[in-house]
Design a protein around this motif. Structure first.
Motif, PDB file in Angstrom:
ATOM      1  N   ILE A  40      -6.567  -5.679   1.108  1.00 36.32           N
ATOM      2  CA  ILE A  40      -6.661  -5.662   2.494  1.00 36.32           C
ATOM      3  C   ILE A  40      -6.182  -4.772   3.211  1.00 36.32           C
ATOM      4  O   ILE A  40      -6.773  -4.358   4.293  1.00 36.32           O
ATOM      5  CB  ILE A  40      -5.816  -7.059   2.767  1.00 36.32           C
ATOM      6  CG1 ILE A  40      -6.492  -8.299   1.734  1.00 36.32           C
ATOM      7  CG2 ILE A  40      -6.045  -7.458   4.256  1.00 36.32           C
ATOM      8  CD1 ILE A  40      -5.790  -9.394   2.110  1.00 36.32           C
ATOM      9  N   LEU A  70       1.981   2.840   4.143  1.00 37.27           N
ATOM     10  CA  LEU A  70       3.169   2.906   3.243  1.00 37.27           C
ATOM     11  C   LEU A  70       2.757   2.295   1.954  1.00 37.27           C
ATOM     12  O   LEU A  70       2.389   0.760   2.155  1.00 37.27           O
ATOM     13  CB  LEU A  70       4.367   2.410   4.002  1.00 37.27           C
ATOM     14  CG  LEU A  70       5.619   2.253   3.424  1.00 37.27           C
ATOM     15  CD1 LEU A  70       6.635   1.484   4.360  1.00 37.27           C
ATOM     16  CD2 LEU A  70       5.755   1.824   2.103  1.00 37.27           C
ATOM     17  N   SER A  75       5.879   5.151  -0.788  1.00 37.45           N
ATOM     18  CA  SER A  75       7.093   4.775  -0.933  1.00 37.45           C
ATOM     19  C   SER A  75       7.301   3.206  -1.318  1.00 37.45           C
ATOM     20  O   SER A  75       6.358   2.546  -1.071  1.00 37.45           O
ATOM     21  CB  SER A  75       7.982   5.178   0.163  1.00 37.45           C
ATOM     22  OG  SER A  75       7.211   4.993   1.463  1.00 37.45           O
ATOM     23  N   ALA A 123       1.189 -10.833   6.398  1.00 40.77           N
ATOM     24  CA  ALA A 123       0.256 -11.510   5.582  1.00 40.77           C
ATOM     25  C   ALA A 123       0.820 -12.416   4.843  1.00 40.77           C
ATOM     26  O   ALA A 123       1.373 -12.264   3.700  1.00 40.77           O
ATOM     27  CB  ALA A 123      -0.360 -10.458   4.890  1.00 40.77           C
ATOM     28  N   LYS A 162       7.307 -16.046  -0.460  1.00 42.75           N
ATOM     29  CA  LYS A 162       6.339 -15.724   0.659  1.00 42.75           C
ATOM     30  C   LYS A 162       6.626 -16.467   1.926  1.00 42.75           C
ATOM     31  O   LYS A 162       6.498 -16.154   3.114  1.00 42.75           O
ATOM     32  CB  LYS A 162       4.934 -15.868   0.150  1.00 42.75           C
ATOM     33  CG  LYS A 162       4.371 -14.848  -0.583  1.00 42.75           C
ATOM     34  CD  LYS A 162       4.039 -13.559  -0.024  1.00 42.75           C
ATOM     35  CE  LYS A 162       3.091 -13.127   1.003  1.00 42.75           C
ATOM     36  NZ  LYS A 162       2.559 -11.829   1.178  1.00 42.75           N
ATOM     37  N   LEU A 170      -3.306 -16.457   4.772  1.00 43.22           N
ATOM     38  CA  LEU A 170      -4.544 -16.149   4.082  1.00 43.22           C
ATOM     39  C   LEU A 170      -4.927 -17.107   2.913  1.00 43.22           C
ATOM     40  O   LEU A 170      -3.809 -17.523   2.284  1.00 43.22           O
ATOM     41  CB  LEU A 170      -4.440 -14.789   3.572  1.00 43.22           C
ATOM     42  CG  LEU A 170      -4.708 -13.712   4.615  1.00 43.22           C
ATOM     43  CD1 LEU A 170      -3.882 -13.613   5.675  1.00 43.22           C
ATOM     44  CD2 LEU A 170      -4.883 -12.318   3.968  1.00 43.22           C
ATOM     45  N   THR A 171      -6.176 -17.577   2.756  1.00 41.70           N
ATOM     46  CA  THR A 171      -6.687 -18.061   1.572  1.00 41.70           C
ATOM     47  C   THR A 171      -7.321 -17.285   0.595  1.00 41.70           C
ATOM     48  O   THR A 171      -7.341 -15.890   1.036  1.00 41.70           O
ATOM     49  CB  THR A 171      -7.538 -19.423   2.096  1.00 41.70           C
ATOM     50  OG1 THR A 171      -7.878 -19.943   0.914  1.00 41.70           O
ATOM     51  CG2 THR A 171      -8.896 -18.704   2.722  1.00 41.70           C
TER      52      THR A 171
HETATM   53  N1  LIG Z   1      -5.910 -11.229  -1.418  1.00 35.43           N
HETATM   54  C1  LIG Z   1      -5.824 -12.591  -1.079  1.00 35.43           C
HETATM   55  O1  LIG Z   1      -6.445 -13.390  -1.459  1.00 35.43           O
HETATM   56  C2  LIG Z   1      -4.631 -12.842  -0.435  1.00 35.43           C
HETATM   57  C3  LIG Z   1      -4.326 -14.314  -0.098  1.00 35.43           C
HETATM   58  C4  LIG Z   1      -3.061 -14.749   0.344  1.00 35.43           C
HETATM   59  C5  LIG Z   1      -2.272 -13.808   0.883  1.00 35.43           C
HETATM   60  N2  LIG Z   1      -2.382 -12.552   0.597  1.00 35.43           N
HETATM   61  C6  LIG Z   1      -1.499 -11.602   0.873  1.00 35.43           C
HETATM   62  O2  LIG Z   1      -1.853 -10.148   1.711  1.00 35.43           O
HETATM   63  C7  LIG Z   1      -1.109  -9.085   1.200  1.00 35.43           C
HETATM   64  C8  LIG Z   1      -2.112  -8.172   0.900  1.00 35.43           C
HETATM   65  O3  LIG Z   1      -2.828  -8.516  -0.410  1.00 35.43           O
HETATM   66  P1  LIG Z   1      -3.890  -7.796  -1.179  1.00 35.43           P
HETATM   67  O4  LIG Z   1      -5.018  -8.993  -1.742  1.00 35.43           O
HETATM   68  O5  LIG Z   1      -4.550  -6.606  -0.472  1.00 35.43           O
HETATM   69  O6  LIG Z   1      -3.202  -7.303  -2.456  1.00 35.43           O
HETATM   70  P2  LIG Z   1      -3.181  -5.874  -3.034  1.00 35.43           P
HETATM   71  O7  LIG Z   1      -2.093  -5.719  -4.321  1.00 35.43           O
HETATM   72  O8  LIG Z   1      -4.424  -5.205  -3.151  1.00 35.43           O
HETATM   73  O9  LIG Z   1      -2.145  -5.101  -2.126  1.00 35.43           O
HETATM   74  C9  LIG Z   1      -0.818  -4.962  -2.140  1.00 35.43           C
HETATM   75  C10 LIG Z   1      -0.370  -3.499  -1.827  1.00 35.43           C
HETATM   76  O10 LIG Z   1       0.955  -3.590  -1.811  1.00 35.43           O
HETATM   77  C11 LIG Z   1       1.726  -2.524  -2.315  1.00 35.43           C
HETATM   78  N3  LIG Z   1       2.911  -2.881  -2.879  1.00 35.43           N
HETATM   79  C12 LIG Z   1       3.379  -4.019  -3.462  1.00 35.43           C
HETATM   80  N4  LIG Z   1       4.689  -3.960  -3.545  1.00 35.43           N
HETATM   81  C13 LIG Z   1       5.138  -3.013  -2.802  1.00 35.43           C
HETATM   82  C14 LIG Z   1       6.500  -2.469  -2.560  1.00 35.43           C
HETATM   83  N5  LIG Z   1       7.399  -3.008  -3.118  1.00 35.43           N
HETATM   84  N6  LIG Z   1       6.446  -1.306  -1.887  1.00 35.43           N
HETATM   85  C15 LIG Z   1       5.373  -0.662  -1.205  1.00 35.43           C
HETATM   86  N7  LIG Z   1       4.156  -1.226  -1.419  1.00 35.43           N
HETATM   87  C16 LIG Z   1       4.008  -2.337  -2.569  1.00 35.43           C
HETATM   88  C17 LIG Z   1       0.734  -2.573  -3.617  1.00 35.43           C
HETATM   89  O11 LIG Z   1       1.043  -1.161  -4.428  1.00 35.43           O
HETATM   90  C18 LIG Z   1      -0.853  -2.848  -3.287  1.00 35.43           C
HETATM   91  O12 LIG Z   1      -1.354  -1.911  -2.770  1.00 35.43           O
HETATM   92  C19 LIG Z   1      -0.129  -9.538   0.333  1.00 35.43           C
HETATM   93  O13 LIG Z   1       1.220  -9.532   0.969  1.00 35.43           O
HETATM   94  C20 LIG Z   1      -0.657 -11.044  -0.123  1.00 35.43           C
HETATM   95  O14 LIG Z   1       0.551 -11.846  -0.592  1.00 35.43           O
HETATM   96  C21 LIG Z   1      -3.497 -12.065  -0.038  1.00 35.43           C
END
Ligand SMILES: NC(=O)c1ccc[n+]([C@@H]2O[C@H](COP(=O)([O-])OP(=O)(O)OC[C@H]3O[C@@H](n4cnc5c(N)ncnc54)[C@H](O)[C@@H]3O)[C@@H](O)[C@H]2O)c1
Length: 327
Positions: free
Chosen positions: A19, A37, A63, A127, A157, A180-181
């Motif tokens: 995202i 970041l 980081s 998120a 969360k 988000l869903t």
């Molecule tokens: N994709 C979905 O369907 C969905 C649904 C509900 C909520 N979300 C929320 O949206 C956000 C983004 O999700 P996404 O699908 O892009 O996931 P993703 O795993 O593709 O992206 C998350 C990013 O966060 C980074 N990250 C994780 N822990 C970290 C840390 N300690 N320090 C720095 N970077 C860190 C990871 O390296 C990764 O690049 C998340 O918080 C997730 O909980 C996503």
């Protein structure tokens, strides 16, 4: 909206993930100065290929949000903070609840503390996730539904989300959260089913291998990534969003079997088999879920625009070209 971000400083935590990187693309095209970041955490969707083509237009800081010194430095001078770094795997939170706690809860508090003391003027969008509702008691699920998470990820969360609301209400750091869903589209993690079943189904289809559908009758809703990015940008720019939480949703509720059939159809072929839920997954399954997104629709004017058929087609097209960067 087009001019709102021009020349503005924007920090995206988790910016190399699915995202975050799609949001970054939109923001650089609007003229924002974007910093990503990201800790490129193993088993997450973090991937440098996600910023292919815009790598010279963003600042990347590898980081960890658990490093409060780095975060304190990076939040300074930012106009907007999209706080997307998260531990996303429910199943991993069962095996290792402490890492989930550190990232989804404690680090969120550090990020907000950094804002409070070093940049209280920043606008924060968090998120959050539908997972915090747990197993729905009624459908569609609105924001006032009881919060009763079924796993540590949901609890952490939920705490992360509430810290954002708290810092908005008590410490004057403007913040809101989107629940988000299932979000899908180009740059989603497809390697395995750790984060989402849909990505893994797409991988298997493109590789010409059958995929497995657990159960099949559960209902879910899906938000295409461009719609999710629209919602994040709206939430950041609308003052009326401050201190609020909003559900996102999809075009309609789909059974998993319907989604599998649709994918096979769009792909022009492919096979799947219906299996039963693995025991470990069944314990944390939430049954049927789809959101009532009426609140964000009436208050911010957002609704999902991309139909599942169109979104899946775009996603399959992307992975047909780029699968090897993701497996
Ligand atoms: N994709 C979905 O369907 C969905 C649904 C509900 C909520 N979300 C929320 O949206 C956000 C983004 O999700 P996404 O699908 O892009 O996931 P993703 O795993 O593709 O992206 C998350 C990013 O966060 C980074 N990250 C994780 N822990 C970290 C840390 N300690 N320090 C720095 N970077 C860190 C990871 O390296 C990764 O690049 C998340 O918080 C997730 O909980 C996503």
């Amino acid at each position: 909206m087009r001019t709102e971000f021009r020349g503005r400083n924007v920090l995206i935590t988790g910016g190399l993930g699915f995202i975050g990187s799609n949001l970054a693309r939109r923001l650089v095209n609007m003229g924002a100065r974007v910093t990503l970041l990201d800790g490129l955490i193993p088993h997450s969707g973090g991937n440098l290929f996600n910023i292919h083509g815009i790598e010279r237009r963003v600042r990347v800081n590898i980081s960890d949000v658990r490093n409060m010194h780095a975060v304190r430095w990076l939040v300074r001078d930012q106009d907007y903070l999209f706080n997307l770094a998260g531990h996303t795997s429910h199943i991993d939170s069962v095996d290792d609840p402490y890492t989930d706690l550190e990232i989804n809860c404690r680090a969120q508090l550090s990020i907000l503390e950094a804002c409070r003391w070093h940049n209280p003027k920043v606008k924060v969008v968090f998120a959050s996730t539908r997972q915090i509702y747990g197993k729905p008691e009624s459908l569609p699920v609105g924001e006032n539904h009881l919060l009763r998470p079924v796993d540590a990820n949901g609890i952490n969360k939920m705490a992360g989300e509430w810290y954002h609301v708290l810092y908005n209400n008590v410490f004057g750091v403007t913040a809101c959260a989107l629940r988000l869903t299932n979000t899908y589209g180009p740059r989603m993690r497809v390697k395995d089913a750790r984060q989402t079943f849909l990505g893994f189904w797409i991988r298997r289809l493109i590789e010409g291998r059958p995929f497995e559908v657990w159960g099949g009758q559960q209902l879910r809703d899906f938000t295409y990534i461009d719609d999710a990015v629209d919602a994040l940008l709206l939430a950041a720019t609308e003052d009326s969003a401050s201190g609020k939480v909003f559900n996102l949703g999809g075009d309609r509720a789909w059974s998993l079997k319907e989604v599998a059939d649709l994918l096979v159809d769009i792909n022009g072929g492919g096979k799947y088999r219906i299996g039963s839920f693995p025991r470990q997954r069944k314990r944390i399954d939430i049954g049927d879920y789809y959101a009532d997104y009426g609140k964000i629709n009436s208050e911010l004017g957002w609704k999902p625009r991309v139909r599942l058929h169109t979104g899946l087609k775009k996603t399959l097209d992307y992975y047909r070209k780029h699968l090897k960067q993701y497996v």
